[in-house]
Scaffold this motif. Structure first.
Motif, PDB file in Angstrom:
ATOM      1  N   CYS B  13     -37.699 -40.975 -17.304  1.00 28.26           N
ATOM      2  CA  CYS B  13     -39.371 -41.527 -16.902  1.00 28.26           C
ATOM      3  C   CYS B  13     -39.874 -40.824 -15.503  1.00 28.26           C
ATOM      4  O   CYS B  13     -38.892 -40.288 -14.832  1.00 28.26           O
ATOM      5  CB  CYS B  13     -39.041 -42.975 -16.711  1.00 28.26           C
ATOM      6  N   LYS B  14     -41.189 -40.957 -15.436  1.00 25.36           N
ATOM      7  CA  LYS B  14     -41.558 -40.385 -14.324  1.00 25.36           C
ATOM      8  C   LYS B  14     -41.565 -41.419 -13.306  1.00 25.36           C
ATOM      9  O   LYS B  14     -41.447 -42.615 -13.598  1.00 25.36           O
ATOM     10  CB  LYS B  14     -43.143 -40.136 -14.576  1.00 25.36           C
ATOM     11  N   SER B  15     -41.702 -40.876 -12.020  1.00 20.69           N
ATOM     12  CA  SER B  15     -41.678 -41.722 -10.755  1.00 20.69           C
ATOM     13  C   SER B  15     -42.883 -42.682 -10.892  1.00 20.69           C
ATOM     14  O   SER B  15     -44.174 -42.187 -11.204  1.00 20.69           O
ATOM     15  CB  SER B  15     -41.843 -40.825  -9.652  1.00 20.69           C
ATOM     16  N   GLY B  16     -42.678 -43.923 -10.539  1.00 20.04           N
ATOM     17  CA  GLY B  16     -43.784 -44.918 -10.772  1.00 20.04           C
ATOM     18  C   GLY B  16     -43.862 -45.675 -11.935  1.00 20.04           C
ATOM     19  O   GLY B  16     -44.629 -46.903 -11.965  1.00 20.04           O
ATOM     20  N   THR B  17     -43.161 -45.370 -13.125  1.00 22.52           N
ATOM     21  CA  THR B  17     -43.137 -46.071 -14.013  1.00 22.52           C
ATOM     22  C   THR B  17     -42.213 -47.194 -14.073  1.00 22.52           C
ATOM     23  O   THR B  17     -41.177 -47.129 -13.483  1.00 22.52           O
ATOM     24  CB  THR B  17     -43.116 -45.219 -15.203  1.00 22.52           C
ATOM     25  N   SER B  18     -42.369 -48.208 -15.051  1.00 27.31           N
ATOM     26  CA  SER B  18     -41.233 -49.343 -15.289  1.00 27.31           C
ATOM     27  C   SER B  18     -40.338 -49.017 -16.444  1.00 27.31           C
ATOM     28  O   SER B  18     -40.613 -48.528 -17.489  1.00 27.31           O
ATOM     29  CB  SER B  18     -42.038 -50.834 -15.356  1.00 27.31           C
ATOM     30  N   VAL B  19     -39.084 -49.412 -16.349  1.00 23.52           N
ATOM     31  CA  VAL B  19     -38.248 -49.378 -17.456  1.00 23.52           C
ATOM     32  C   VAL B  19     -37.849 -50.399 -17.957  1.00 23.52           C
ATOM     33  O   VAL B  19     -37.145 -51.261 -16.801  1.00 23.52           O
ATOM     34  CB  VAL B  19     -37.092 -48.055 -17.090  1.00 23.52           C
ATOM     35  N   LYS B  20     -37.328 -50.899 -18.861  1.00 25.84           N
ATOM     36  CA  LYS B  20     -36.890 -51.855 -19.502  1.00 25.84           C
ATOM     37  C   LYS B  20     -35.524 -51.652 -20.073  1.00 25.84           C
ATOM     38  O   LYS B  20     -35.574 -50.944 -21.204  1.00 25.84           O
ATOM     39  CB  LYS B  20     -37.786 -52.937 -20.368  1.00 25.84           C
ATOM     40  N   ILE B  21     -34.339 -52.218 -19.813  1.00 26.98           N
ATOM     41  CA  ILE B  21     -33.149 -52.192 -20.335  1.00 26.98           C
ATOM     42  C   ILE B  21     -32.612 -53.638 -21.040  1.00 26.98           C
ATOM     43  O   ILE B  21     -32.826 -54.467 -20.317  1.00 26.98           O
ATOM     44  CB  ILE B  21     -32.172 -51.806 -19.314  1.00 26.98           C
ATOM     45  N   GLU B  22     -32.308 -53.499 -22.486  1.00 25.43           N
ATOM     46  CA  GLU B  22     -31.883 -54.695 -22.860  1.00 25.43           C
ATOM     47  C   GLU B  22     -30.381 -54.836 -23.196  1.00 25.43           C
ATOM     48  O   GLU B  22     -29.720 -53.675 -23.409  1.00 25.43           O
ATOM     49  CB  GLU B  22     -32.360 -54.794 -24.549  1.00 25.43           C
ATOM     50  N   CYS B  23     -29.727 -55.765 -22.951  1.00 32.49           N
ATOM     51  CA  CYS B  23     -28.293 -56.263 -22.900  1.00 32.49           C
ATOM     52  C   CYS B  23     -28.156 -57.321 -23.878  1.00 32.49           C
ATOM     53  O   CYS B  23     -28.809 -58.424 -23.594  1.00 32.49           O
ATOM     54  CB  CYS B  23     -27.839 -56.579 -21.637  1.00 32.49           C
ATOM     55  N   ARG B  24     -27.348 -57.228 -25.058  1.00 31.91           N
ATOM     56  CA  ARG B  24     -27.266 -58.109 -26.178  1.00 31.91           C
ATOM     57  C   ARG B  24     -25.634 -58.476 -26.446  1.00 31.91           C
ATOM     58  O   ARG B  24     -24.664 -57.396 -26.529  1.00 31.91           O
ATOM     59  CB  ARG B  24     -27.816 -57.721 -27.381  1.00 31.91           C
ATOM     60  N   SER B  25     -25.271 -59.602 -26.302  1.00 30.76           N
ATOM     61  CA  SER B  25     -24.084 -59.907 -26.929  1.00 30.76           C
ATOM     62  C   SER B  25     -24.052 -60.129 -28.396  1.00 30.76           C
ATOM     63  O   SER B  25     -24.921 -61.055 -28.689  1.00 30.76           O
ATOM     64  CB  SER B  25     -23.615 -61.189 -26.371  1.00 30.76           C
ATOM     65  N   LEU B  26     -23.291 -59.454 -29.029  1.00 33.89           N
ATOM     66  CA  LEU B  26     -23.490 -59.337 -30.680  1.00 33.89           C
ATOM     67  C   LEU B  26     -22.583 -60.391 -31.321  1.00 33.89           C
ATOM     68  O   LEU B  26     -23.399 -60.892 -32.403  1.00 33.89           O
ATOM     69  CB  LEU B  26     -23.335 -58.085 -31.088  1.00 33.89           C
ATOM     70  N   ASP B  27     -21.675 -60.893 -30.780  1.00 33.30           N
ATOM     71  CA  ASP B  27     -20.605 -61.503 -31.820  1.00 33.30           C
ATOM     72  C   ASP B  27     -20.085 -63.100 -30.927  1.00 33.30           C
ATOM     73  O   ASP B  27     -19.552 -63.600 -31.337  1.00 33.30           O
ATOM     74  CB  ASP B  27     -19.604 -61.074 -32.283  1.00 33.30           C
ATOM     75  N   PHE B  28     -20.842 -63.270 -29.618  1.00 34.83           N
ATOM     76  CA  PHE B  28     -20.708 -64.438 -29.041  1.00 34.83           C
ATOM     77  C   PHE B  28     -21.781 -64.728 -28.169  1.00 34.83           C
ATOM     78  O   PHE B  28     -22.788 -63.893 -27.923  1.00 34.83           O
ATOM     79  CB  PHE B  28     -19.549 -64.219 -28.209  1.00 34.83           C
ATOM     80  N   GLN B  29     -21.918 -66.096 -27.795  1.00 37.54           N
ATOM     81  CA  GLN B  29     -22.751 -66.428 -26.945  1.00 37.54           C
ATOM     82  C   GLN B  29     -22.487 -66.351 -25.410  1.00 37.54           C
ATOM     83  O   GLN B  29     -21.372 -66.714 -25.104  1.00 37.54           O
ATOM     84  CB  GLN B  29     -23.288 -68.036 -27.142  1.00 37.54           C
ATOM     85  N   ALA B  30     -23.657 -65.747 -24.866  1.00 40.70           N
ATOM     86  CA  ALA B  30     -23.162 -65.488 -23.177  1.00 40.70           C
ATOM     87  C   ALA B  30     -23.869 -66.272 -22.475  1.00 40.70           C
ATOM     88  O   ALA B  30     -24.957 -66.330 -22.349  1.00 40.70           O
ATOM     89  CB  ALA B  30     -23.295 -64.025 -22.984  1.00 40.70           C
ATOM     90  N   THR B  31     -23.189 -67.367 -21.711  1.00 43.43           N
ATOM     91  CA  THR B  31     -23.722 -68.248 -20.796  1.00 43.43           C
ATOM     92  C   THR B  31     -24.340 -67.340 -19.487  1.00 43.43           C
ATOM     93  O   THR B  31     -25.261 -67.857 -18.968  1.00 43.43           O
ATOM     94  CB  THR B  31     -23.093 -69.479 -20.356  1.00 43.43           C
ATOM     95  N   THR B  32     -23.342 -66.533 -19.194  1.00 40.97           N
ATOM     96  CA  THR B  32     -23.677 -65.429 -18.023  1.00 40.97           C
ATOM     97  C   THR B  32     -23.605 -64.426 -18.361  1.00 40.97           C
ATOM     98  O   THR B  32     -22.754 -63.558 -19.095  1.00 40.97           O
ATOM     99  CB  THR B  32     -22.580 -65.915 -16.948  1.00 40.97           C
ATOM    100  N   MET B  33     -24.434 -63.486 -17.935  1.00 43.35           N
ATOM    101  CA  MET B  33     -24.519 -61.876 -17.967  1.00 43.35           C
ATOM    102  C   MET B  33     -24.763 -61.574 -16.601  1.00 43.35           C
ATOM    103  O   MET B  33     -25.283 -61.975 -15.720  1.00 43.35           O
ATOM    104  CB  MET B  33     -25.779 -61.475 -18.752  1.00 43.35           C
ATOM    105  N   PHE B  34     -24.342 -60.181 -16.418  1.00 42.22           N
ATOM    106  CA  PHE B  34     -24.164 -59.490 -15.247  1.00 42.22           C
ATOM    107  C   PHE B  34     -24.533 -58.206 -15.224  1.00 42.22           C
ATOM    108  O   PHE B  34     -24.568 -57.582 -16.556  1.00 42.22           O
ATOM    109  CB  PHE B  34     -22.705 -59.444 -14.791  1.00 42.22           C
ATOM    110  N   TRP B  35     -25.511 -57.943 -14.267  1.00 42.24           N
ATOM    111  CA  TRP B  35     -25.969 -56.302 -14.249  1.00 42.24           C
ATOM    112  C   TRP B  35     -25.224 -55.376 -12.995  1.00 42.24           C
ATOM    113  O   TRP B  35     -25.222 -55.955 -11.924  1.00 42.24           O
ATOM    114  CB  TRP B  35     -27.444 -56.426 -14.085  1.00 42.24           C
ATOM    115  N   TYR B  36     -24.782 -54.336 -13.334  1.00 41.96           N
ATOM    116  CA  TYR B  36     -24.285 -53.526 -12.266  1.00 41.96           C
ATOM    117  C   TYR B  36     -24.881 -52.085 -12.299  1.00 41.96           C
ATOM    118  O   TYR B  36     -25.614 -51.883 -13.336  1.00 41.96           O
ATOM    119  CB  TYR B  36     -22.736 -53.156 -12.752  1.00 41.96           C
ATOM    120  N   ARG B  37     -24.803 -51.480 -11.281  1.00 38.19           N
ATOM    121  CA  ARG B  37     -25.221 -50.153 -11.162  1.00 38.19           C
ATOM    122  C   ARG B  37     -24.159 -49.220 -10.592  1.00 38.19           C
ATOM    123  O   ARG B  37     -23.199 -49.815  -9.692  1.00 38.19           O
ATOM    124  CB  ARG B  37     -26.305 -50.235 -10.042  1.00 38.19           C
TER     125      ARG B  37
END
Lengths: 113, 116
Positions: B13-37
């Motif tokens: 993307c170009k500088s200044g724009t916003s980016v959305k990333i989706e994370c899905r648990s496909l076969d279980f329910q996730a009470t907690t999700m974590f984001w790493y870099r």
């Protein structure tokens, strides 16, 4: 501050040898421990979990836990070049959210053909 | 079992724009999700922890107004990088933990972000 310590390596072993990976953790409240494998450019993959003192075997992998010494290890028998990766040790962050883990910085393993 | 997906797998993307990333648990329910870099040849860095239906908890030094996290359901969390800059270029990885059991995290495949 809660920490998980690992030797960064690289650890180099010949094909067919046993690779031994070690880590120590600081939080005595931790009850659950995990080993993840991360190939270069990929995300971590869970390979072993251990909750009780002693050994737990799964195929070529054996996890060992000693809570008194706050020590966790992973042995890989008959190492293959495909085992070359960074191995992350993780300990439950006791008192944190469900699934909150403290990760070590990882040990890079290289298996030479 | 315990499969986590992420979308997109890479984005430029170009500088200044916003980016959305989706994370899905496909076969279980996730009470907690974590984001790493993760920067090249560096270790995982936890950015934030999110629980379904509540505000995310950000690690020290992570700007909550820049990295917006929404955990709208037990199977979906999103990370929006707002006004992205080149220094935000990195490998973003989500993980999810089931609400039962002894607390493993299952990682998504990651999203490579390049900000020009």
């Amino acid at each position: 501050q809660k920490e998980v310590e690992q030797n960064s390596g690289p650890l180099s072993v010949p094909e067919g040898a046993i690779a031994s990976l070690n880590c120590t953790y600081s939080d005595r409240g931790s009850q659950s421990f995990f080993w993840y494998r991360q190939y270069s450019g990929k995300s971590p993959e869970l390979i072993m979990s251990i909750y009780s003192n002693g050994d737990k075997e799964d195929g070529r992998f054996t996890a060992q836990l000693n809570k008194a010494s706050q020590y966790v290890s992973l042995l890989i028998r008959d190492s293959q070049p495909s085992d070359s990766a960074t191995y992350l040790c993780a300990a439950e962050n006791y008192g944190g959210s469900q699934g909150n883990l403290i990760f070590g910085k990882g040990t890079k393993l290289s298996v030479k053909p | 079992g315990a499969v986590v997906s992420q979308h997109p797998s890479w984005v430029i993307c170009k500088s200044g724009t916003s980016v959305k990333i989706e994370c899905r648990s496909l076969d279980f329910q996730a009470t907690t999700m974590f984001w790493y870099r993760q920067f090249p040849k560096q270790s995982l860095m936890l950015m934030a922890t999110s629980n379904e239906g509540s505000k995310a908890t950000y690690e020290q030094g992570v700007e909550k107004d820049k990295f917006l996290i929404n955990h709208a359901s037990l199977t979906l969390s999103t990370l929006t990088v707002t006004s992205a800059h080149p220094e935000d270029s990195s490998f973003y990885i989500c993980s999810a933990s089931p609400g039962v059991g002894l607390g493993a995290q299952y990682f998504g495949p990651g999203t490579r972000l390049l900000v020009l």
